[in-house]
Design a protein around this motif. Structure first.
Motif, PDB file in Angstrom:
ATOM      1  N   LEU A  67      37.346 -14.924 -52.564  1.00  0.00           N
ATOM      2  CA  LEU A  67      37.300 -15.127 -51.113  1.00  0.00           C
ATOM      3  C   LEU A  67      36.211 -16.151 -50.788  1.00  0.00           C
ATOM      4  O   LEU A  67      35.224 -16.265 -51.529  1.00  0.00           O
ATOM      5  CB  LEU A  67      37.006 -13.796 -50.413  1.00  0.00           C
ATOM      6  CG  LEU A  67      38.038 -12.687 -50.689  1.00  0.00           C
ATOM      7  CD1 LEU A  67      37.573 -11.362 -50.131  1.00  0.00           C
ATOM      8  CD2 LEU A  67      39.405 -13.062 -50.105  1.00  0.00           C
ATOM      9  N   ALA A  68      36.393 -16.855 -49.670  1.00  0.00           N
ATOM     10  CA  ALA A  68      35.423 -17.896 -49.310  1.00  0.00           C
ATOM     11  C   ALA A  68      34.099 -17.262 -48.883  1.00  0.00           C
ATOM     12  O   ALA A  68      34.083 -16.154 -48.336  1.00  0.00           O
ATOM     13  CB  ALA A  68      35.984 -18.743 -48.175  1.00  0.00           C
ATOM     14  N   GLU A  69      33.017 -17.960 -49.145  1.00  0.00           N
ATOM     15  CA  GLU A  69      31.699 -17.471 -48.730  1.00  0.00           C
ATOM     16  C   GLU A  69      31.605 -17.444 -47.209  1.00  0.00           C
ATOM     17  O   GLU A  69      31.128 -16.484 -46.614  1.00  0.00           O
ATOM     18  CB  GLU A  69      30.626 -18.401 -49.291  1.00  0.00           C
ATOM     19  CG  GLU A  69      29.688 -17.679 -50.253  1.00  0.00           C
ATOM     20  CD  GLU A  69      28.741 -18.660 -50.896  1.00  0.00           C
ATOM     21  OE1 GLU A  69      28.874 -18.825 -52.119  1.00  0.00           O
ATOM     22  OE2 GLU A  69      27.900 -19.253 -50.184  1.00  0.00           O
ATOM     23  N   ASN A  70      32.093 -18.498 -46.582  1.00  0.00           N
ATOM     24  CA  ASN A  70      32.072 -18.583 -45.115  1.00  0.00           C
ATOM     25  C   ASN A  70      33.471 -18.261 -44.589  1.00  0.00           C
ATOM     26  O   ASN A  70      34.346 -19.113 -44.541  1.00  0.00           O
ATOM     27  CB  ASN A  70      31.637 -19.985 -44.687  1.00  0.00           C
ATOM     28  CG  ASN A  70      31.542 -20.095 -43.178  1.00  0.00           C
ATOM     29  OD1 ASN A  70      31.994 -19.216 -42.446  1.00  0.00           O
ATOM     30  ND2 ASN A  70      30.950 -21.181 -42.714  1.00  0.00           N
ATOM     31  N   ARG A  71      33.660 -16.997 -44.171  1.00  0.00           N
ATOM     32  CA  ARG A  71      34.992 -16.551 -43.739  1.00  0.00           C
ATOM     33  C   ARG A  71      35.422 -17.188 -42.419  1.00  0.00           C
ATOM     34  O   ARG A  71      36.577 -17.064 -42.016  1.00  0.00           O
ATOM     35  CB  ARG A  71      35.028 -15.034 -43.582  1.00  0.00           C
ATOM     36  CG  ARG A  71      34.747 -14.264 -44.826  1.00  0.00           C
ATOM     37  CD  ARG A  71      35.875 -14.439 -45.850  1.00  0.00           C
ATOM     38  NE  ARG A  71      35.462 -13.754 -47.049  1.00  0.00           N
ATOM     39  CZ  ARG A  71      35.510 -12.441 -47.222  1.00  0.00           C
ATOM     40  NH1 ARG A  71      36.018 -11.675 -46.288  1.00  0.00           N
ATOM     41  NH2 ARG A  71      35.071 -11.891 -48.330  1.00  0.00           N
ATOM     42  N   GLU A  72      34.478 -17.789 -41.704  1.00  0.00           N
ATOM     43  CA  GLU A  72      34.889 -18.460 -40.471  1.00  0.00           C
ATOM     44  C   GLU A  72      35.655 -19.735 -40.793  1.00  0.00           C
ATOM     45  O   GLU A  72      36.505 -20.179 -40.029  1.00  0.00           O
ATOM     46  CB  GLU A  72      33.668 -18.768 -39.609  1.00  0.00           C
ATOM     47  CG  GLU A  72      33.168 -17.503 -38.949  1.00  0.00           C
ATOM     48  CD  GLU A  72      31.991 -17.726 -38.033  1.00  0.00           C
ATOM     49  OE1 GLU A  72      31.670 -18.873 -37.725  1.00  0.00           O
ATOM     50  OE2 GLU A  72      31.400 -16.703 -37.640  1.00  0.00           O
TER      51      GLU A  72
ATOM     52  N   SER B 249      37.442 -20.091 -43.807  1.00  0.00           N
ATOM     53  CA  SER B 249      38.656 -19.771 -44.553  1.00  0.00           C
ATOM     54  C   SER B 249      38.529 -18.376 -45.138  1.00  0.00           C
ATOM     55  O   SER B 249      37.431 -17.967 -45.533  1.00  0.00           O
ATOM     56  CB  SER B 249      38.808 -20.785 -45.704  1.00  0.00           C
ATOM     57  OG  SER B 249      39.877 -20.444 -46.540  1.00  0.00           O
ATOM     58  N   LYS B 250      39.632 -17.631 -45.179  1.00  0.00           N
ATOM     59  CA  LYS B 250      39.579 -16.332 -45.863  1.00  0.00           C
ATOM     60  C   LYS B 250      39.442 -16.555 -47.378  1.00  0.00           C
ATOM     61  O   LYS B 250      38.596 -15.974 -48.028  1.00  0.00           O
ATOM     62  CB  LYS B 250      40.839 -15.515 -45.564  1.00  0.00           C
ATOM     63  CG  LYS B 250      40.840 -14.180 -46.308  1.00  0.00           C
ATOM     64  CD  LYS B 250      42.045 -13.323 -45.988  1.00  0.00           C
ATOM     65  CE  LYS B 250      41.973 -12.023 -46.802  1.00  0.00           C
ATOM     66  NZ  LYS B 250      43.180 -11.207 -46.683  1.00  0.00           N
ATOM     67  N   TYR B 251      40.313 -17.409 -47.929  1.00  0.00           N
ATOM     68  CA  TYR B 251      40.316 -17.611 -49.385  1.00  0.00           C
ATOM     69  C   TYR B 251      39.462 -18.815 -49.782  1.00  0.00           C
ATOM     70  O   TYR B 251      39.398 -19.810 -49.062  1.00  0.00           O
ATOM     71  CB  TYR B 251      41.754 -17.786 -49.888  1.00  0.00           C
ATOM     72  CG  TYR B 251      42.533 -16.491 -49.762  1.00  0.00           C
ATOM     73  CD1 TYR B 251      42.286 -15.426 -50.613  1.00  0.00           C
ATOM     74  CD2 TYR B 251      43.472 -16.328 -48.750  1.00  0.00           C
ATOM     75  CE1 TYR B 251      42.964 -14.225 -50.467  1.00  0.00           C
ATOM     76  CE2 TYR B 251      44.152 -15.127 -48.601  1.00  0.00           C
ATOM     77  CZ  TYR B 251      43.889 -14.080 -49.459  1.00  0.00           C
ATOM     78  OH  TYR B 251      44.545 -12.889 -49.307  1.00  0.00           O
ATOM     79  N   ASP B 252      38.845 -18.672 -50.934  1.00  0.00           N
ATOM     80  CA  ASP B 252      38.059 -19.758 -51.523  1.00  0.00           C
ATOM     81  C   ASP B 252      39.028 -20.836 -52.043  1.00  0.00           C
ATOM     82  O   ASP B 252      40.241 -20.674 -52.005  1.00  0.00           O
ATOM     83  CB  ASP B 252      37.201 -19.176 -52.663  1.00  0.00           C
ATOM     84  CG  ASP B 252      35.990 -20.041 -52.975  1.00  0.00           C
ATOM     85  OD1 ASP B 252      35.853 -21.125 -52.381  1.00  0.00           O
ATOM     86  OD2 ASP B 252      35.190 -19.631 -53.829  1.00  0.00           O
TER      87      ASP B 252
ATOM     88  N   GLY C 124      45.975 -17.965 -41.519  1.00  0.00           N
ATOM     89  CA  GLY C 124      44.716 -18.619 -41.166  1.00  0.00           C
ATOM     90  C   GLY C 124      44.878 -19.593 -40.012  1.00  0.00           C
ATOM     91  O   GLY C 124      45.393 -19.230 -38.956  1.00  0.00           O
TER      92      GLY C 124
END
Ligand SMILES: [Fe+2]
Ligand SMILES: [Fe+2]
Length: 378
Positions: free
Chosen positions: A155-160, A162-165, A224
């Motif tokens: 998962l992305a570090e910054n969910r704002e 993106s949800k996925y990395d 997204g």
């Protein structure tokens, strides 16, 4: 990893894709044994009929909370492939890091099997299981085809954002460097390559178009930043769109790197369990392989495998086809009779048709009643 090189056989190289099995140690939850039987029945039949030269597990493969249990789950998912001595490779998915066994340990466990071609080419870059495999000609040591395998992370570090990395810059740099080295060794010509990865690239949205209002039942909402619109496949795209592609919302430049180097002719993804479409963006095939399992969410008897066939004389052309559980004439032990026949949007359409028929019947009954009342009035 020190295995025999992979080779074309009789002018062909066939790769069978196995998506999102989500297999786990637990066998006590409802219908667990039947779900495993169904998965084994599908993979056994597929291996027998398609006779692949390589099986590729596309991530979200196996789950267990310790090494001993993970070894058992890995043997379970490999069994139909290993029993026929078929080489296998894999990429890791986002859920593969949610268990009690690190990806490095899982890599060692997979490598306990003699038919394993998974390795990690560079420990210094992001992820685990970034590597390539060269496929040699039938009758010489010429490299005809290259296969890239890349970890699409979690998962992305910054969910704002993106949800996925996404595939990180150091991974793309490794790809670019290795691809250019291969090109140089190959007399300045790129080797046609296929790319395998769990989470798809955002360019998949270029295979979709916004649904028209009357296509509502055939469309799916995007994921997204695309979630405010409904989509269907463009007319040139084959296969089935069961859900909005859950790609990262950030474009890492991975697709642009493929275009720049010019070796990747097709990229194949898992992650979205109900998607099995394939189409071209800027000359590169982007294709989904849906789940081959029955543990995770599925769309009934449409779990399946994707076969890719490459011809040794024309390695720049991809031939690919999905084979679903129901296409093999198999009977599911874990699905209800209803789910074996209808599922997903077919199911929805039947419900809508049922509701419409119900309304028509209600109107007809009312009309008859009114008619009777009128007649009675006379
Ligand atoms: Fe999955
Ligand atoms: Fe996933």
């Amino acid at each position: 990893m020190n295995r025999e090189p992979l080779r074309f056989k009789n002018g062909k190289f066939k790769i069978m894709l196995i998506g999102d099995l989500h297999e786990k140690y637990d066998m006590h939850t409802e219908k667990a044994a039947e779900k495993v039987e169904d998965m084994h029945a599908l993979l056994t039949k597929a291996v027998e009929q398609l006779n692949p030269d390589l099986a590729v597990y596309l991530g979200d493969n196996a789950w267990a909370d310790d090494k001993m249990r993970m070894r058992s789950v890995i043997s379970r998912i490999l069994y139909p492939v290993s029993v026929k001595d078929i080489p296998f490779a894999l990429v890791f998915g986002n859920h593969d890091r949610e268990c009690g066994v690190s990806l490095e340990e899982q890599t060692r466990l997979y490598n306990e099997h003699d038919n394993c071609y998974l390795y990690n080419a560079d420990d210094s870059i992001t992820g685990c299981g970034n590597y390539n495999l060269l496929i040699k000609a039938s009758k010489s040591d010429d490299n005809v085809l290259n296969l890239w395998f890349m970890d699409s992370n979690n998962l992305a570090e910054n969910r704002e954002l993106s949800k996925y990395d996404w595939v990180h810059q150091d991974q793309i740099d490794w790809y670019r460097k290795t691809a250019l080295e291969l090109k140089e060794k190959n007399g300045g010509k790129v080797i046609p390559a296929l790319h395998f990865q769990h989470i798809p690239v955002p360019e998949e949205y270029e295979l979709l178009r916004e649904a028209k209002p009357y296509e509502r039942l055939d469309s799916v909402p995007g994921h997204g930043k695309w979630s405010n619109k409904n989509y269907v496949l463009k007319e040139t795209v084959e296969g089935y769109l069961g859900e909005g592609p859950c790609t990262p919302c950030v474009n890492s430049g991975q697709f642009a790197a493929w275009k720049e180097i010019g070796d990747v002719i097709g990229a194949f993804f898992g992650h979205d369990h109900m998607n099995d479409f394939a189409g071209y963006v800027d000359g590169i095939m982007l294709a989904q392989s849906k789940t081959a399992g029955f543990r995770p969410y599925t769309d009934g008897c449409r779990s399946g495998v994707r076969l890719i066939t490459i011809d040794e004389n024309t390695p720049e052309n991809i031939h690919t086809k999905m084979y679903h559980f129901k296409d093999f004439g198999l009977k599911s032990k874990s699905l209800s009779p209803y789910m074996q026949n209808v599922s997903d949007r077919q199911d929805l359409k039947l419900k809508v048709a049922g509701a419409l028929l119900g309304s028509v019947a209600a109107v007809a009954t009312t009309a008859v009643a009114v008619n009777k009342v009128s007649k009675n009035k006379k």
